[in-house]
Design an enzyme around this catalytic site. Structure first.
Site, PDB file in Angstrom:
ATOM      1  N   ALA A  52       0.945  -1.127   0.042  1.00  0.00           N
ATOM      2  CA  ALA A  52      -0.042   0.159  -0.118  1.00  0.00           C
ATOM      3  C   ALA A  52       0.821   1.220   0.059  1.00  0.00           C
ATOM      4  CB  ALA A  52      -0.877   0.155   1.233  1.00  0.00           C
TER       5      ALA A  52
ATOM      6  N   GLY B 194       0.589   3.531  -2.031  1.00  0.00           N
ATOM      7  CA  GLY B 194      -0.204   4.535  -2.119  1.00  0.00           C
ATOM      8  C   GLY B 194       0.137   5.633  -3.428  1.00  0.00           C
TER       9      GLY B 194
ATOM     10  N   CYS C 101      -5.516   0.280  -9.375  1.00  0.00           N
ATOM     11  CA  CYS C 101      -4.878   0.102  -8.099  1.00  0.00           C
ATOM     12  C   CYS C 101      -5.986  -0.183  -6.926  1.00  0.00           C
ATOM     13  CB  CYS C 101      -3.913   1.337  -7.745  1.00  0.00           C
ATOM     14  SG  CYS C 101      -2.833   0.903  -6.335  1.00  0.00           S
TER      15      CYS C 101
ATOM     16  N   ASN D  16      -3.204  -6.134 -12.307  1.00  0.00           N
ATOM     17  CA  ASN D  16      -2.851  -5.356 -11.300  1.00  0.00           C
ATOM     18  C   ASN D  16      -2.951  -6.260  -9.842  1.00  0.00           C
ATOM     19  OD1 ASN D  16      -1.992  -3.381  -9.461  1.00  0.00           O
ATOM     20  ND2 ASN D  16      -2.770  -1.711 -10.993  1.00  0.00           N
TER      21      ASN D  16
ATOM     22  N   GLY E 105       2.828 -11.433  -6.128  1.00  0.00           N
ATOM     23  CA  GLY E 105       3.850 -12.540  -5.818  1.00  0.00           C
ATOM     24  C   GLY E 105       3.191 -13.894  -6.370  1.00  0.00           C
TER      25      GLY E 105
ATOM     26  N   GLY F   5       1.972 -10.689 -12.880  1.00  0.00           N
ATOM     27  CA  GLY F   5       1.416 -11.363 -11.761  1.00  0.00           C
ATOM     28  C   GLY F   5       2.154 -12.746 -11.347  1.00  0.00           C
ATOM     29  N   GLY F   6       3.045 -12.413 -10.415  1.00  0.00           N
ATOM     30  CA  GLY F   6       3.558 -13.569  -9.891  1.00  0.00           C
ATOM     31  C   GLY F   6       4.942 -14.323 -10.413  1.00  0.00           C
TER      32      GLY F   6
END
Ligand SMILES: Cc1cc2nc3c(=O)[nH]c(=O)nc-3n(C[C@H](O)[C@H](O)[C@H](O)COP(=O)(O)OP(=O)(O)OC[C@H]3O[C@@H](n4cnc5c(N)ncnc54)[C@H](O)[C@@H]3O)c2cc1C
Ligand SMILES: Cc1cc2nc3c(=O)[nH]c(=O)nc-3n(C[C@H](O)[C@H](O)[C@H](O)COP(=O)(O)O)c2cc1C
Ligand code: FES
Lengths: 275, 313
Positions: B70, B72, B129, B198, B224, B250-251
């Site tokens: 986060a 931000g 986000c 995301n 992750g 993603g990951g």
């Protein structure tokens, strides 16, 4: 070393020592196996989390010397023995030396604390340490009495107002100590520095001029502490200073475009040093 | 040695591994270092049309299988972005994807106009986000009308600012009912490609000694290895429906993960959280592993693998 779990551990503050009007040492009831030069992130729930250098990790306790300079460090200073804080780490690189070397340490502000921890180690390795510490005035000196007690560690004090030791900047005293060591026929092998950037810049320039090795603790605004957010990346090399630093050898520091010029704030915006 | 290069929306990449937005993306030199470490291209951290504060720390925490962030999306605004992109061009040749974000529709227009003048190779619109939900965040990611409107507005803004041919990809959130319908609508609104995905969630981690959420923002986006199966599935679904250019993100930690993502339909593969697990060197490590896999499996051209997991009609 890669760190997979970065969740803070919550521990009790075993002891708090008021070192001077700005700095308190917090003794935490845990060891993280942290080496001199490394740092930890200290967390106060719902407030913030910030980096602090390790002032000692003796296998049982972790010591942090914290200067009250703003909202977070002031909140830490308001804590009492028995209160809890979160810590994670250790992060970053360490200071290193070889057995029997002659070393010069240049410390300003809270930088004296991590260098004290390193002096402890260097002394145990049979090194001779010239520990140059500076402060505006006598009562702001940090960890000098402790350092004086270490074997083969010679403390050289500088104060701006001359209330103790040499009158003037510790960087001027540093040059004198380096030259005295040369004259003695046992020159300094490496310079180590932690503290205000202007002071470290002078140390880097001296080391370069005299062709002495140096290790410099480059502090940048850190958020994650483990090389992901990118806020602490240094210009020139582009590496995160939380992983490739804070301690960097002189050769690396000389490649940085920001060293001695600017650092970046929490938004990544350049803030020029005005010294 | 296989040919690892790919074409994405008309832009040439030496290899398909690109830095995902938000990781090591604050400065030009940091992104250039990611390329020196082996990435085929980079994505900037999300850029705002004005200065935007992030959240207090802790902003990123990890456990063995996941990361919660986060941060931000702090940003110093367009002046800094302009300076950094100019510097990036001085020191690095690899394509630069400018990721943009805003709190309101007009913000996306404003930052698109700014970015057009900076001449990135691609623009990525972040509509997804999960840790700035109080602003546009979630409402837009989940709305077909809003996500297609923002795409159209950004395309128009780029054209007005003299960059009508600058390719635009829209970065989608996995936290929606039907990701394929969002993808379809933004493509119809003029997007040239899709980034999926995301971060997931948001999620939360609580410290039990203090009974407090660890992130200062309480919740944060999950990324992750834990999210890779979701990312692969969404890339697969979007590719099956649209056959469009996709940045699969993603990951991804390894060369095998990246190849899996390409077989699902990705042309480029975004890598972010893996930096935590394998260090700054991860980009080159992944590229080498892809190359070795191709050699071992007789693949001459990596781009032949794009969409390979889909049945041939
Ligand atoms: C590797 C490293 C080791 C440090 N070791 C110590 C230490 O041993 N003792 C100590 O007292 N302080 C240390 N600091 C500095 C310390 O983190 C900040 O001074 C402190 O967090 C200030 O926070 P604040 O809210 O009290 O003040 P603020 O008003 O927020 O900040 C005061 C100044 O501190 C610096 N600062 C604030 N936040 C950060 C951050 N996240 N990262 C880096 N600098 C920051 C900035 O220069 C800022 O202008 C270290 C910093 C780094 C990067
Ligand atoms: C620390 C962090 C910051 C991120 N910031 C952004 C951002 O500013 N803009 C954006 O579009 N995505 C952002 N993301 C999402 C990533 O770009 C990516 O889509 C997601 O993390 C999944 O990929 P990964 O598992 O490889 O990280 C961020 C992710 C992380 C971990
Ligand atoms: S503090 Fe996040 S990369 Fe260094």
């Amino acid at each position: 070393m890669l760190i997979l779990n970065t969740l803070p551990q919550v521990v009790k503050i075993k002891k708090i020592v008021q070192e001077n009007e700005q700095v308190k040492t917090f003794v935490l009831d845990l060891s993280l196996g942290a080496k001199p030069g490394q740092f930890v992130m200290v967390w106060l729930p719902r407030l913030d989390e910030k980096p602090f250098s390790v002032a000692m990790d003796n296998g049982v306790e972790l010591h942090l010397a914290i200067a009250a300079v703003g909202p977070f460090s002031n909140a830490l200073h308001a804590l009492k023995e028995g209160d809890q804080v979160g810590v994670r780490g250790p992060f970053g690189t360490e200071f290193a030396c070889e057995k029997g070397q002659r070393l010069l340490f240049l410390a300003g502000g809270y930088g004296a604390a991590p260098l004290y921890y390193f002096a402890h180690k260097a002394s145990a390795m049979g090194c001779q340490v010239e520990f140059v510490v500076g402060a505006r005035r006598k009562d702001l000196l940090l960890y000098t009495e402790r350092a004086e007690q270490l074997k083969n560690v010679h403390v050289h004090v500088a104060t701006n107002d001359g209330s103790a030791g040499f009158e003037g900047f510790n960087t001027v005293l540093m040059e004198k100590v380096v030259e005295d060591a040369e004259a003695e026929g046992k020159p300094v092998d490496c310079i180590y520095t932690c503290g205000p950037e202007i002071m470290m810049l002078k140390a880097a320039q001296l080391a370069e001029r005299k062709n002495i090795a140096a290790q410099i603790s480059v502090e940048r605004y850190m958020k994650c502490g483990f090389g992901v957010c990118g806020n602490c990346c240094v210009d020139g090399l582009g590496v995160p200073s939380c992983v490739s630093g804070p301690v960097m050898p002189l050769e690396k520091v000389l490649q940085l475009k920001d060293f001695g010029k600017y650092h970046r704030d929490h938004l990544g915006k350049k803030q020029y040093f005005n010294f | 040695m296989a040919d690892l290069s790919v074409e994405f929306c008309g832009v040439h990449f030496q290899n398909p591994i690109v830095l995902a937005s938000g990781v090591l993306g604050v400065t030009a030199d940091s992104m250039a270092q990611v390329v020196r470490n082996g990435a085929g291209g980079v994505t900037s951290k999300s850029l705002w049309p004005y200065e935007h504060k992030g959240h207090p720390n802790p902003t990123i925490i990890t456990s063995e299988h996941w990361m919660l962030n986060a941060v931000g999306i702090p940003d110093a605004g367009p002046e800094k972005a302009r300076e950094e992109l100019a510097r990036y061009r001085e020191v690095c040749d690899a394509p630069f994807i400018a990721n943009i974000v805003g709190g309101q529709m007009e913000d996306y227009v404003a930052i698109a106009k700014e970015v057009a003048l900076m001449k990135p190779d691609l623009v990525e619109i972040n509509i997804s986000c999960p840790n700035v939900e109080d602003e546009l965040g979630k409402p837009m990611a989940c709305s077909i009308a809003k996500s297609s409107e923002v795409t159209r507005l950004v395309k128009e803004a780029l054209a007005e600012a003299g960059a009508p041919h600058l390719p635009v990809v829209v970065k989608l959130s996995p936290n929606v009912e039907n990701i394929v319908s969002i993808a379809s609508s933004v493509l119809e609104a003029g997007a040239d490609g899709i980034t999926a995905i995301n971060t997931v969630g948001p999620g939360m981690a609580i410290n039990i000694e203090t009974a407090q959420p660890i992130l200062a923002n309480r919740v944060g986006g999950l990324s992750g290895p834990a999210i890779k199966p979701l990312a692969v599935k969404y890339v697969y679904d979007i590719y099956r429906a649209k056959k469009c250019p996709i940045i699969g993100t993603g990951g991804v930690l390894t060369g095998r993960d990246a190849i899996e993502m390409m077989m699902a339909g990705a042309t480029l593969v975004g890598v972010g959280t893996a930096v935590w697990a394998r260090g700054q060197e991860v980009f080159g490590l992944i590229v080498n592993e892809m190359n070795e896999w191709c050699d071992a499996n007789g693949v001459k051209k990596l781009s032949d693998l794009i969409g390979k997991a889909h049945p041939k009609n």
